[in-house]
Design an enzyme around this catalytic site. Structure first.
Site, mmCIF file in Angstrom:
data_model
loop_
_atom_site.group_PDB
_atom_site.id
_atom_site.type_symbol
_atom_site.label_atom_id
_atom_site.label_comp_id
_atom_site.label_asym_id
_atom_site.label_seq_id
_atom_site.Cartn_x
_atom_site.Cartn_y
_atom_site.Cartn_z
ATOM 1 N N HIS A 135 0.933 -1.232 0.195
ATOM 2 C CA HIS A 135 0.036 -0.003 0.196
ATOM 3 C C HIS A 135 0.903 1.336 0.098
ATOM 4 O O HIS A 135 1.483 1.618 0.959
ATOM 5 C CB HIS A 135 -0.791 -0.013 1.084
ATOM 6 C CG HIS A 135 -1.755 -1.318 1.267
ATOM 7 N ND1 HIS A 135 -2.763 -1.495 0.794
ATOM 8 C CD2 HIS A 135 -1.411 -2.298 2.531
ATOM 9 C CE1 HIS A 135 -3.366 -2.543 1.132
ATOM 10 N NE2 HIS A 135 -2.411 -2.977 2.249
ATOM 11 N N TYR A 136 0.764 1.986 -1.113
ATOM 12 C CA TYR A 136 1.559 3.374 -1.178
ATOM 13 C C TYR A 136 2.842 3.437 -0.741
ATOM 14 O O TYR A 136 3.199 4.353 0.053
ATOM 15 C CB TYR A 136 0.631 4.464 -0.312
ATOM 16 C CG TYR A 136 -0.853 4.327 -0.555
ATOM 17 C CD1 TYR A 136 -1.331 4.968 -1.733
ATOM 18 C CD2 TYR A 136 -1.928 3.776 0.189
ATOM 19 C CE1 TYR A 136 -2.662 4.760 -2.016
ATOM 20 C CE2 TYR A 136 -3.147 3.705 -0.127
ATOM 21 C CZ TYR A 136 -3.427 4.239 -1.229
ATOM 22 O OH TYR A 136 -4.726 4.333 -1.370
#
Length: 219
Positions: A117-118
């Protein structure tokens, strides 16, 4: 600090790149050429070759919105999710997760690594089953653009590189929204608290609470 103490070499297709390299940062300049040679040897029954320098395992799952630039190898049963950005010179192992809006550049991900995630991971090596929490990133260039050095037992080791992110040993857990500063090396089985700013060498089997508070795990 040495490769043999950080990584399980049986858990990467890139095992041979570590030959004749004692320290992990010595591997980083070799990744591009290594991919181009290794890719030519991969089975056509197991890998698709795209644009001449991108090899993707047939069992991998690639989201249609992912962007992949070569040279690159993506291993078996790996998942590359929506809007992931692989900028080239990346070896992604088997059973990995490259998540939404995650960016990779000049990296080796051992098998079972998760950057879901990110995350930004550049000029770095992530060992077997290491995991970076949401929003955690590697910073790979010093603010003054000088050569990256590593603080180790009161000394500064000169890597000879202007770009070096982080090295994670096997089973490292990095908490959400942490920053791994240029030249960070984290030993196996170490956990980093969320919202941390990490630099230098962190020993294996520790809990990093902050730079002045690193404790050994109870085993």
């Amino acid at each position: 600090m040495k490769n043999k103490n950080l990584f399980n070499m049986e858990e990467t297709i890139a095992k041979d790149i570590f030959d004749d390299c004692d320290y992990p940062w010595e591997v980083l300049p070799k990744i591009e050429a290594f991919i181009l040679e290794l890719g030519k040897t991969l089975s056509e029954d197991e890998y698709d070759c795209i644009d001449g320098n991108i090899w993707i395992a047939k069992s991998a799952t690639i989201a249609p919105t992912a962007s992949i630039t070569g040279p690159c190898i993506i291993g078996k049963n790996t998942e590359v999710r929506q809007s992931a950005f692989i900028r080239g010179k990346a070896i992604v192992g088997e059973n990995c997760v490259v998540g939404n809006s995650t960016e990779l550049k000049n990296v080796i991900l051992f098998n079972n690594v998760q950057v879901p995630h990110y995350n930004y991971v550049g000029d770095s090596i992530l060992g077997f089953k290491s995991h970076m929490g949401a929003g955690s990133i590697t910073s790979n260039v010093k603010s003054d653009k000088t050569i990256v050095t590593i603080n180790y037992q009161g000394e500064k080791l000169n890597t000879g590189l202007k770009k070096m992110g982080a090295i994670l040993g096997n089973y490292v857990e990095v908490g959400c929204n942490s920053v791994l500063n240029p030249g960070t090396v984290i030993g196996s089985n170490t956990n980093v608290y969320p919202l941390s700013s990490v630099r230098g060498f962190i020993p294996r089997g520790c809990i990093f609470k902050k730079q002045t508070n690193i404790v050994q795990k109870d085993i």
